[in-house]
Design a protein around this motif. Structure first.
Motif, mmCIF file in Angstrom:
data_model
loop_
_atom_site.group_PDB
_atom_site.id
_atom_site.type_symbol
_atom_site.label_atom_id
_atom_site.label_comp_id
_atom_site.label_asym_id
_atom_site.label_seq_id
_atom_site.Cartn_x
_atom_site.Cartn_y
_atom_site.Cartn_z
ATOM 1 N N PRO A 81 37.127 54.290 59.985
ATOM 2 C CA PRO A 81 36.868 53.909 58.587
ATOM 3 C C PRO A 81 35.404 53.974 58.182
ATOM 4 O O PRO A 81 35.093 54.060 56.997
ATOM 5 N N THR A 82 34.504 53.921 59.160
ATOM 6 C CA THR A 82 33.078 53.962 58.820
ATOM 7 C C THR A 82 32.541 55.386 58.744
ATOM 8 O O THR A 82 31.371 55.587 58.404
ATOM 9 N N LEU A 83 33.384 56.367 59.061
ATOM 10 C CA LEU A 83 32.946 57.756 59.031
ATOM 11 C C LEU A 83 33.250 58.361 57.663
ATOM 12 O O LEU A 83 34.409 58.482 57.287
ATOM 13 N N PRO A 84 32.221 58.729 56.893
ATOM 14 C CA PRO A 84 32.475 59.362 55.593
ATOM 15 C C PRO A 84 33.226 60.682 55.793
ATOM 16 O O PRO A 84 32.791 61.541 56.562
ATOM 17 N N LEU A 85 34.363 60.819 55.108
ATOM 18 C CA LEU A 85 35.163 62.020 55.290
ATOM 19 C C LEU A 85 35.937 62.306 54.017
ATOM 20 O O LEU A 85 36.759 61.497 53.592
ATOM 21 N N SER A 86 35.667 63.439 53.418
ATOM 22 C CA SER A 86 36.402 63.845 52.224
ATOM 23 C C SER A 86 37.670 64.591 52.630
ATOM 24 O O SER A 86 37.796 65.063 53.768
ATOM 25 N N VAL A 87 38.594 64.687 51.696
ATOM 26 C CA VAL A 87 39.799 65.474 51.931
ATOM 27 C C VAL A 87 39.431 66.912 52.249
ATOM 28 O O VAL A 87 40.010 67.536 53.150
ATOM 29 N N ARG A 88 38.452 67.455 51.533
ATOM 30 C CA ARG A 88 38.005 68.825 51.780
ATOM 31 C C ARG A 88 37.598 69.015 53.247
ATOM 32 O O ARG A 88 38.076 69.929 53.921
ATOM 33 N N ARG A 89 36.730 68.136 53.732
ATOM 34 C CA ARG A 89 36.245 68.271 55.115
ATOM 35 C C ARG A 89 37.367 68.038 56.112
ATOM 36 O O ARG A 89 37.444 68.706 57.151
ATOM 37 N N ARG A 102 42.447 74.282 49.574
ATOM 38 C CA ARG A 102 42.724 73.874 48.201
ATOM 39 C C ARG A 102 44.118 74.346 47.779
ATOM 40 O O ARG A 102 44.864 73.619 47.116
ATOM 41 N N GLN A 103 44.487 75.567 48.173
ATOM 42 C CA GLN A 103 45.811 76.085 47.839
ATOM 43 C C GLN A 103 46.909 75.265 48.515
ATOM 44 O O GLN A 103 47.969 75.032 47.931
ATOM 45 N N ALA A 104 46.645 74.813 49.751
ATOM 46 C CA ALA A 104 47.625 73.981 50.450
ATOM 47 C C ALA A 104 47.811 72.650 49.733
ATOM 48 O O ALA A 104 48.936 72.153 49.603
ATOM 49 N N LEU A 105 46.712 72.070 49.247
ATOM 50 C CA LEU A 105 46.812 70.836 48.474
ATOM 51 C C LEU A 105 47.615 71.060 47.194
ATOM 52 O O LEU A 105 48.404 70.204 46.785
ATOM 53 N N ALA A 106 47.410 72.215 46.559
ATOM 54 C CA ALA A 106 48.152 72.526 45.333
ATOM 55 C C ALA A 106 49.648 72.592 45.614
ATOM 56 O O ALA A 106 50.467 72.164 44.788
ATOM 57 N N LEU A 113 42.766 65.883 44.594
ATOM 58 C CA LEU A 113 42.155 65.013 45.600
ATOM 59 C C LEU A 113 41.188 65.760 46.516
ATOM 60 O O LEU A 113 40.694 65.183 47.492
ATOM 61 N N PHE A 114 40.883 66.991 46.208
ATOM 62 C CA PHE A 114 40.103 67.847 47.103
ATOM 63 C C PHE A 114 38.792 67.187 47.531
ATOM 64 O O PHE A 114 38.392 67.273 48.692
ATOM 65 N N ASP A 115 38.114 66.540 46.608
ATOM 66 C CA ASP A 115 36.820 65.935 46.930
ATOM 67 C C ASP A 115 36.895 64.417 47.087
ATOM 68 O O ASP A 115 35.855 63.751 47.192
ATOM 69 N N ALA A 116 38.101 63.867 47.128
ATOM 70 C CA ALA A 116 38.265 62.427 47.294
ATOM 71 C C ALA A 116 38.022 62.019 48.746
ATOM 72 O O ALA A 116 38.086 62.837 49.670
ATOM 73 N N SER A 117 37.754 60.738 48.961
ATOM 74 C CA SER A 117 37.623 60.203 50.314
ATOM 75 C C SER A 117 39.012 59.992 50.910
ATOM 76 O O SER A 117 39.905 59.450 50.251
#
Length: 257
Positions: A81-89, A102-106, A113-117
């Motif tokens: 939980p202390t490791l910053p991690l976006s959905v993209r990464r 991004r296409q898989a998320l679509a 949510l691509f850039d969300a935590s």
């Protein structure tokens, strides 16, 4: 022509005591949705880990189509939980490009949510992101361990609808574990009731009357799984809320209640 993806022949897995998985025979073809149900401790997760090749089998054989790509959604994913991690990464840890992720998320309805935590996702959002991570590899076989874990009842129905839609769109095979008997019966083609060995298997409409199913889950559960035809004119969002109306004839699927 039917394309085999995986065949298990007389597979057993034993640790220190009695077999955890005992003499299992199973074939999964492209286009199949096979759901494994059973009580806690029945060997369900051990079985699909054997399918994936991450659990060594004690005896028997497993044949995997050497050309088939596999996508896996585990039951639990522990993230620091202390490791910053976006959905993209998180998705790009698969080695796929940002565009592919991004296409898989679509495909799972959560491109926004691509850039969300990843730490701020709801249960339904997290499961769809995990599913997108599996889809990024363009799998021929999807292996899902409790894919609706932590999702509310309406969100579970939406997620199982999505899994069927992905099967149709990708023409992949799906094998999954579920405890959500009512919902999963509507989403699957074949059910396998496991309790170390295969107690019974068959079409959802038939399985609830099988004596082995009744012995495993009880008469009350079996009687509650009477087959129905469910028609609806709406869909649910990630949180299970009704978000859109459609013509009444726009959706019809078989289920149980």
């Amino acid at each position: 022509m039917t394309e085999r993806l995986v065949t298990l022949s007389d597979v057993c897995v034993r640790f220190d005591g009695p077999p955890v998985v005992d003499h299992i025979n199973l074939t999964l073809n492209r286009g199949d949705i096979v759901t494994i149900i059973g009580p806690n401790g029945a060997g369900k997760t051990t079985l699909i880990k054997s399918v994936l090749g991450i659990q060594r089998i004690t005896s028997g054989t497993i044949w995997r189509n050497p050309q088939a790509r596999i996508g896996y959604v585990p039951q639990h994913l522990q993230l620091q939980p202390t490791l910053p991690l976006s959905v993209r990464r998180f998705l790009m840890l698969t080695g796929e490009s940002a565009d592919t992720c991004r296409q898989a998320l679509a495909q799972t309805g959560v491109e926004h949510l691509f850039d969300a935590s990843v730490h701020h996702l709801s249960g339904g959002e997290k499961q769809r992101v995990l599913l997108a991570r599996a889809l990024a590899r363009s799998p021929d076989l999807l292996v899902l361990d409790e894919p609706a874990q932590g999702v509310d009842i309406n969100g579970q129905a939406a997620l199982y609808d999505l899994i069927r839609a992905l099967r149709d769109r990708l023409n992949c095979g799906v094998i999954m574990i579920s405890h959500d008997l009512h919902l999963v019966m509507a989403a699957t083609d074949r059910v396998i009731c496991l309790n170390q060995h295969v107690c019974c298997s068959g079409y959802p409409a038939d399985i609830s009357t099988d004596p082995a199913f009744i012995e495993t889950f009880g008469q009350t559960v079996a009687e509650s799984l009477a087959v129905y035809h469910h028609h609806h004119n709406h869909r649910h969002d990630l949180h299970g809320d009704v978000v859109e109306s459609q013509p009444a004839e726009g959706c019809s699927h078989h289920g149980v209640h």
